[in-house]
Scaffold this active site. Structure first.
Site, PDB file in Angstrom:
ATOM      1  N   ARG A 197      62.101 -29.831 -31.624  1.00 41.61           N
ATOM      2  CA  ARG A 197      63.210 -29.443 -32.505  1.00 41.61           C
ATOM      3  C   ARG A 197      62.986 -29.931 -33.936  1.00 41.61           C
ATOM      4  O   ARG A 197      63.468 -29.314 -34.878  1.00 41.61           O
ATOM      5  CB  ARG A 197      64.536 -29.983 -31.960  1.00 41.61           C
ATOM      6  CG  ARG A 197      65.046 -29.126 -30.814  1.00 41.61           C
ATOM      7  CD  ARG A 197      66.346 -29.642 -30.267  1.00 41.61           C
ATOM      8  NE  ARG A 197      66.985 -28.635 -29.425  1.00 41.61           N
ATOM      9  CZ  ARG A 197      68.002 -28.890 -28.606  1.00 41.61           C
ATOM     10  NH1 ARG A 197      68.491 -30.102 -28.511  1.00 41.61           N
ATOM     11  NH2 ARG A 197      68.520 -27.926 -27.871  1.00 41.61           N
ATOM     12  N   LYS A 201      73.660 -29.727 -16.840  1.00 39.61           N
ATOM     13  CA  LYS A 201      74.996 -29.505 -17.416  1.00 39.61           C
ATOM     14  C   LYS A 201      75.712 -28.468 -16.558  1.00 39.61           C
ATOM     15  O   LYS A 201      75.918 -27.317 -16.964  1.00 39.61           O
ATOM     16  CB  LYS A 201      74.886 -29.022 -18.853  1.00 39.61           C
ATOM     17  CG  LYS A 201      74.394 -30.098 -19.805  1.00 39.61           C
ATOM     18  CD  LYS A 201      74.309 -29.545 -21.215  1.00 39.61           C
ATOM     19  CE  LYS A 201      73.579 -30.486 -22.138  1.00 39.61           C
ATOM     20  NZ  LYS A 201      73.065 -29.782 -23.326  1.00 39.61           N
ATOM     21  N   GLY A 210      72.449 -23.757 -24.418  1.00 44.44           N
ATOM     22  CA  GLY A 210      73.834 -23.297 -24.351  1.00 44.44           C
ATOM     23  C   GLY A 210      74.103 -22.178 -25.344  1.00 44.44           C
ATOM     24  O   GLY A 210      74.761 -21.182 -25.019  1.00 44.44           O
ATOM     25  N   GLY A 266      66.973 -27.505 -24.878  1.00 43.82           N
ATOM     26  CA  GLY A 266      66.236 -28.665 -25.344  1.00 43.82           C
ATOM     27  C   GLY A 266      65.339 -29.244 -24.266  1.00 43.82           C
ATOM     28  O   GLY A 266      64.143 -29.464 -24.487  1.00 43.82           O
TER      29      GLY A 266
HETATM   30  P1  ADP Z   1      68.582 -27.805 -21.147  1.00 39.53           P
HETATM   31  O1  ADP Z   1      68.541 -28.959 -22.133  1.00 39.53           O
HETATM   32  O2  ADP Z   1      67.264 -27.121 -21.029  1.00 39.53           O
HETATM   33  O3  ADP Z   1      69.702 -26.862 -21.440  1.00 39.53           O
HETATM   34  P2  ADP Z   1      70.030 -29.444 -19.246  1.00 39.53           P
HETATM   35  O4  ADP Z   1      70.342 -30.381 -20.349  1.00 39.53           O
HETATM   36  O5  ADP Z   1      71.153 -28.711 -18.614  1.00 39.53           O
HETATM   37  O6  ADP Z   1      68.873 -28.419 -19.697  1.00 39.53           O
HETATM   38  O7  ADP Z   1      69.354 -30.230 -18.020  1.00 39.53           O
HETATM   39  C1  ADP Z   1      68.145 -30.943 -18.129  1.00 39.53           C
HETATM   40  C2  ADP Z   1      68.115 -32.055 -17.130  1.00 39.53           C
HETATM   41  O8  ADP Z   1      68.424 -31.584 -15.829  1.00 39.53           O
HETATM   42  C3  ADP Z   1      66.762 -32.712 -17.017  1.00 39.53           C
HETATM   43  O9  ADP Z   1      66.817 -33.976 -17.629  1.00 39.53           O
HETATM   44  C4  ADP Z   1      66.525 -32.807 -15.500  1.00 39.53           C
HETATM   45  O10 ADP Z   1      66.066 -34.072 -15.091  1.00 39.53           O
HETATM   46  C5  ADP Z   1      67.896 -32.523 -14.933  1.00 39.53           C
HETATM   47  N1  ADP Z   1      67.876 -32.009 -13.551  1.00 39.53           N
HETATM   48  C6  ADP Z   1      67.214 -30.942 -13.074  1.00 39.53           C
HETATM   49  N2  ADP Z   1      67.375 -30.839 -11.745  1.00 39.53           N
HETATM   50  C7  ADP Z   1      68.166 -31.869 -11.365  1.00 39.53           C
HETATM   51  C8  ADP Z   1      68.664 -32.337 -10.105  1.00 39.53           C
HETATM   52  N3  ADP Z   1      68.380 -31.697  -8.967  1.00 39.53           N
HETATM   53  N4  ADP Z   1      69.434 -33.441 -10.095  1.00 39.53           N
HETATM   54  C9  ADP Z   1      69.709 -34.095 -11.246  1.00 39.53           C
HETATM   55  N5  ADP Z   1      69.265 -33.714 -12.463  1.00 39.53           N
HETATM   56  C10 ADP Z   1      68.490 -32.617 -12.523  1.00 39.53           C
HETATM   57 MG    MG Z   2      69.700 -30.747 -22.261  1.00 41.17          MG
END
Ligand code: ADP
Ligand code: MG
Length: 404
Positions: free
Chosen positions: A37, A202, A384, A360
């Site tokens: 980023r 999330k 998001g 991210g």
């Molecule tokens: P992004 O930033 O790509 O939008 P999120 O912030 O929603 O994604 O989620 C990212 C996090 O989700 C990562 O840090 C990962 O460790 C976590 N994650 C993925 N699968 C699981 C799981 N089964 N249990 C807990 N955390 C998880």
């Molecule tokens: Mg995230």
């Protein structure tokens, strides 16, 4: 469209331009683990410096509680940004206080200043419009114009994203423009089959997008932390896995709606269950409907989709003409639980169709796994924000820049 762009601001020579960037990078013990980023924000800063402006960068990092918290300081970001720009970046230890005001006033054309985390101030994310306005008004005093380039936050009605833009001459930066042109490809007659892959942590944020995505896609693949709310909704216990029990009725609604629309929601058939949430946790693969049947019983935690699921997800991704992926399939930060995420990433890098990675952590994951941005159709800085755009929502941070 009609998004105001930087040229609409007139001559910026000698002006102080505030740039709302998204410098919300993952930090591990104060060390930046992925600088994607920061890199993405560089071209706009360089463009403005080239126009003779002084640049005051503002951003949030993480989710501090409206008060200073050293764990979420942007100081390490200033250091990295200076390396990438090849010029000094001054850092102010507050946002609208003495330090920021003095540093902003001293800034000369061609110089760059980064202010401390916006979210150390309760006004940034306040639900009270007057409180947001008041904070935005203090920010506005620091500059002559504002360029909104933090694509990852344009879906948020926050002081620096919407209110500040209403107080100063404002325009979209090049990153926001580029991100939008890619997302428009995904909303204007996307080639079919069109698959969306959702994961991450999330959960309630992302469950909320499913409703409006269903009518737009052919297949929805669900992995990551959100999958356990689906498995629980189908009546299977999920041990100590991430679960949002209050979302189960909503999830049942999505499953029903998908059936009516003829959209396939693909859930993993197997899950990697761990003894605890740790990189070195013992783990085993079980069927998704038998999570508590693992040797860890009710305390087992699902940390990745299983190998059969990974294979199925990969094959659907490879066979699609358009794919949007947001949210890691598992806790990829731990190598033992990165298999599902790596399988989807590989498939997306191999597909002949148009594949977009957004978010991210998702972008950080593909880079950590050794992929390059060029391996994909596009790597978006916003998860998001991208999802809400794909849902057809009007994003407040874009509306503030003239978007219709
Ligand atoms: P992004 O930033 O790509 O939008 P999120 O912030 O929603 O994604 O989620 C990212 C996090 O989700 C990562 O840090 C990962 O460790 C976590 N994650 C993925 N699968 C699981 C799981 N089964 N249990 C807990 N955390 C998880
Ligand atoms: Mg995230």
């Amino acid at each position: 469209m009609a998004l105001r762009t930087i040229d609409s601001l007139g001559s910026l020579a000698g002006k102080r331009v505030i740039v709302r960037a998204d410098l919300n990078v993952p930090l591990q013990d104060g060390v930046i683990s992925d600088d994607g980023r920061i890199r993405a924000s560089v071209p706009t800063v360089e463009e403005l410096l080239g126009l003779g402006a002084a640049v005051i960068l503002i951003s949030h990092l993480g989710r501090p509680d409206g008060a200073p918290d050293p764990r979420y300081s942007l100081a390490p970001v200033a250091t990295r940004l200076a390396e990438l720009l090849g010029r000094p970046v001054a850092f102010a230890a507050d946002t609208v206080g003495e330090a920021a005001t003095t540093a902003a006033a001293a800034l000369r054309p061609g110089e760059v200043l980064l202010l401390e985390n916006l979210r150390f101030n309760p006004g940034e994310t306040s639900k009270d419009e007057a409180e947001r306005r008041a904070f935005a008004a203090l920010l506005a005093r620091l500059g002559d114009a504002v360029v909104s380039d933090g694509f990852g936050v344009v879906h948020r009605a926050q002081a620096s994203v919407t209110d500040l833009e209403a107080l100063l001459p404002s325009a979209a930066g090049g990153l926001v423009e580029r991100e939008l042109s890619v997302l428009e490809r995904l909303t204007t007659a996307p080639e079919r089959p069109y698959a969306v892959v959702l994961g991450g942590s999330k959960v309630s944020d992302k469950l909320a997008v499913i409703d409006s995505l269903l009518p737009r896609v052919d297949t929805l693949l669900v992995g990551g932390g959100m999958v356990f709310t689906f498995i629980a909704a189908l009546g299977h216990p999920v041990g100590a896995s991430l679960l949002e029990a209050d979302q189960i009725p909503a999830v049942l609604g999505y499953l029903e709606r998908a059936k009516e629309l003829g959209v396939e929601i693909v859930l993993p058939e197997d899950i990697v269950v761990a003894e605890r949430f740790a990189a070195d946790a013992r783990h085993e693969v079980v069927a998704a409907d038998a999570i508590e049947g693992s040797r860890f019983g009710v305390s087992g935690i699902g940390l990745d989709i299983g190998p059969k699921a990974a294979e199925r997800f990969a094959s659907i991704v490879r066979g699609s003409r358009t794919v949007f992926w947001n949210g890691p399939m598992g806790v990829f930060e731990f190598p033992d639980f990165a298999f599902g995420t790596a399988a989807v990433a590989r498939a997306l890098s191999e597909t002949d169709g148009f594949g977009v990675v957004g978010g991210g952590d998702s972008a950080a994951a593909v880079r950590a796994l050794g992929f390059e941005d060029a391996d994909f159709g596009h790597v978006s800085t916003g998860g998001g924000a991208s999802l809400e755009f794909l849902e057809g929502k009007r994003l407040p941070g874009l509306v503030a820049l003239g978007w219709e």
